[in-house]
Scaffold this active site. Structure first.
Site, PDB file in Angstrom:
ATOM      1  CG  ASP A   1      -0.133   0.214   2.604  1.00 39.12           C
ATOM      2  OD1 ASP A   1       0.657  -0.537   2.821  1.00 39.12           O
ATOM      3  OD2 ASP A   1      -0.458   1.192   3.233  1.00 39.12           O
TER       4      ASP A   1
ATOM      5  CG  ASP B   1       3.449  -0.571   5.179  1.00 40.10           C
ATOM      6  OD1 ASP B   1       2.787  -0.645   4.037  1.00 40.10           O
ATOM      7  OD2 ASP B   1       2.538  -0.162   6.010  1.00 40.10           O
TER       8      ASP B   1
ATOM      9  CE1 TYR C   1      -4.641   2.812   4.026  1.00 41.40           C
ATOM     10  CE2 TYR C   1      -3.304   0.841   4.996  1.00 41.40           C
ATOM     11  CZ  TYR C   1      -3.432   2.042   4.128  1.00 41.40           C
ATOM     12  OH  TYR C   1      -2.483   2.378   3.541  1.00 41.40           O
TER      13      TYR C   1
ATOM     14  CD  GLU D   1       4.096   5.487   4.369  1.00 38.75           C
ATOM     15  OE1 GLU D   1       4.232   4.239   4.466  1.00 38.75           O
ATOM     16  OE2 GLU D   1       3.665   6.091   5.374  1.00 38.75           O
TER      17      GLU D   1
END
Length: 475
Positions: free
Chosen positions: A63, A66, A217, A456
């Site tokens: 995603d 990571d 999430y 990120e």
């Protein structure tokens, strides 16, 4: 909002931005990489994903920075890619990127087909242990953290993840209809199964597998928006109204919740978690929820008397301290699509006593795209590898650590400190990655991999920008 502080405007190359925004996804690939992989510093990874649950869950996309795979945001990524192809595929074709866009989408939907392989009873929502993964700074090729499988089922439901998968597969079935008809039909069939599961066994995956998906999430907006969104896409994919009753029922529940909580602002939200504005714009194409779609447009237009969205002094939409560019991309894509629909219908945007032509929405989206590509007070692009000045220390494991080509030997979980904290640029350029953006409503950015809210990248930041850049290639 003022753009007076913006430095020397750059001439922007949207074709190049489109190319690079798609190339980024190759750096996020999990599984056995294809022979045509262009981002060659990435190698095969996570080839046993799913084995702990007795299934094949290899493939798909990591995603963000990571090495965990979450079906919910991955499905939203697929929906955004598919919608971009559907609406602005002509710009992709003009840039010779249509096939790359379709194959980027296919890599995603192939995984979603695996995630729904055990329907009608089970949907696989996640692969990997987020705690152990986040405690390691490790290349995906070296990954040795646990890879548990998390699923929702008829007794432990997850309507949001199943509903978003239904939307993604339905939208993708339209995108692939002329390119690969057999695959398109498979996607549509599975979309209908996923929606039946989501709608029949209603409940949030927060309650079923919240120990794994939260806080990363968690579904904060409830699952009714995914039930409306999935049904709206199935209407479009089947060229029928047979799912309209499900759209209307879910929206009635949403509006009741808004009345009870006073949270009317959610009508202007659109993200991996919240599908309200997207559903209203999609439905406006068939003459429904026009007022709600107008509310969205009035909330974002800088000159609107009913604007609720804030902007930085340099002109960037600001809505969240964490990964703000995700909102910038999704609302920009939505504005362009709504402008297209309004133009086709000879419509306008009415905000209070003020009317705006559809091109005002296009103007809004262009200012956002241009800001991200470098027309901003810092004179920097927020896309890695685009322009002369861009982020070089992004929060991304594979990018920051030396590649297998450069360092063939294993790098263990706790060997990361020297690479994480060193001030040097990342070892590998994750070309096309769009990072979170400036700091907390300002136009300032710290190029620091230790600040993931700013540095990120994620798949669901890039996906809507694919459509935005494709539009401006052609206009």
């Amino acid at each position: 909002m003022s753009t007076a502080s913006v430095g020397l405007a750059q001439k922007l190359d949207y074709k190049l931005a489109l190319y690079k925004s798609l190339l980024f996804f190759e750096g996020q690939r999990s599984g056995k990489l294809p022979s045509w992989q262009r981002m060659t510093w990435r190698k095969d990874s996570a080839l046993r994903d799913g084995q702990e649950g007795g299934v094949d869950l290899t493939g798909g996309y990591y995603d963000a920075g990571d090495n965990v795979k979450y079906s919910f945001p991955m499905a939203f990524t697929a929906t955004m890619l598919a919608w971009s192809i559907i609406e602005f595929g002509d710009g992709m074709a003009k840039a010779d990127e249509w096939i790359n866009a379709a194959e980027t989408l296919r890599w995603n939907t192939n995984f979603l087909l695996k995630a729904t392989a055990d329907l009608p009873n089970t949907v696989y929502a996640m692969v990997g242990n987020p705690i152990s993964d986040h405690n390691c700074w490790e290349r995906p090729e070296d990954m040795d953290t646990p890879r548990p499988v998390y699923a929702v089922n008829t007794t432990h439901p997850g309507s949001e993840v199943a509903g978003e998968i239904a939307a993604a597969l339905a939208a993708a079935s339209i995108a692939f209809r002329t390119y690969d008809h057999t695959y398109s039909q498979l996607l549509l069939s599975k979309a209908e199964q996923a929606y039946y599961f989501a709608n029949t066994y209603q409940g949030s995956y927060n309650d079923s597998i919240g120990h794994a998906v939260c806080p990363f999430y968690c579904d904060f907006s409830g699952y009714q928006d995914e039930l409306a969104w999935g049904a709206a896409w199935l209407n479009k994919a089947t060229n029928s109204q047979k799912y309209q009753k499900h759209v209307d029922k879910a929206i009635r529940k949403i509006k009741l919740m808004e009345e009870e909580t006073g949270s009317y602002y959610i009508d202007t939200e659109f993200s991996w978690d919240n599908k309200h504005a997207g559903t209203y714009v999609l439905q406006s194409r068939i003459g429904r929820y026009h007022t709600e779609a107008q509310t969205f447009a009035c909330a974002v237009l800088p000159e609107s008397p009913t604007r609720t969205i804030k902007y930085t002094p340099g002109g960037l939409l600001f809505k969240t301290e964490g990964c703000n560019n995700q909102v910038v991309g999704s609302l920009s894509l939505l504005a362009l699509i709504y402008a297209k629909y309004l133009t086709e219908a000879n419509g306008t945007v009415t905000c209070g006593n003020t009317q705006f032509p559809p091109w005002k929405l296009i103007e809004f989206a262009k200012t956002q795209a241009d800001y991200v590509l470098g027309n901003n007070p810092m004179g920097m692009s927020y896309m890695v590898g685009y322009g002369a000045k861009y982020p070089r220390r992004i929060h991304h494991r594979a990018s920051s650590l030396p590649s297998l080509d450069a360092h063939p030997s294993f790098i263990a979980c706790q060997d990361f400190a020297p690479d994480f904290y060193k001030p040097d640029p990342n070892a590998n350029e994750l070309t096309g990655a769009i990072v979170g953006g400036p700091n907390n409503g300002t136009d300032l950015y710290s190029d620091d991999r230790g600040q993931p809210a700013l540095s990120e990248p994620t798949t669901y930041v890039n996906a809507p920008f694919v459509g935005v850049f494709a539009y401006f290639v052609n206009h």
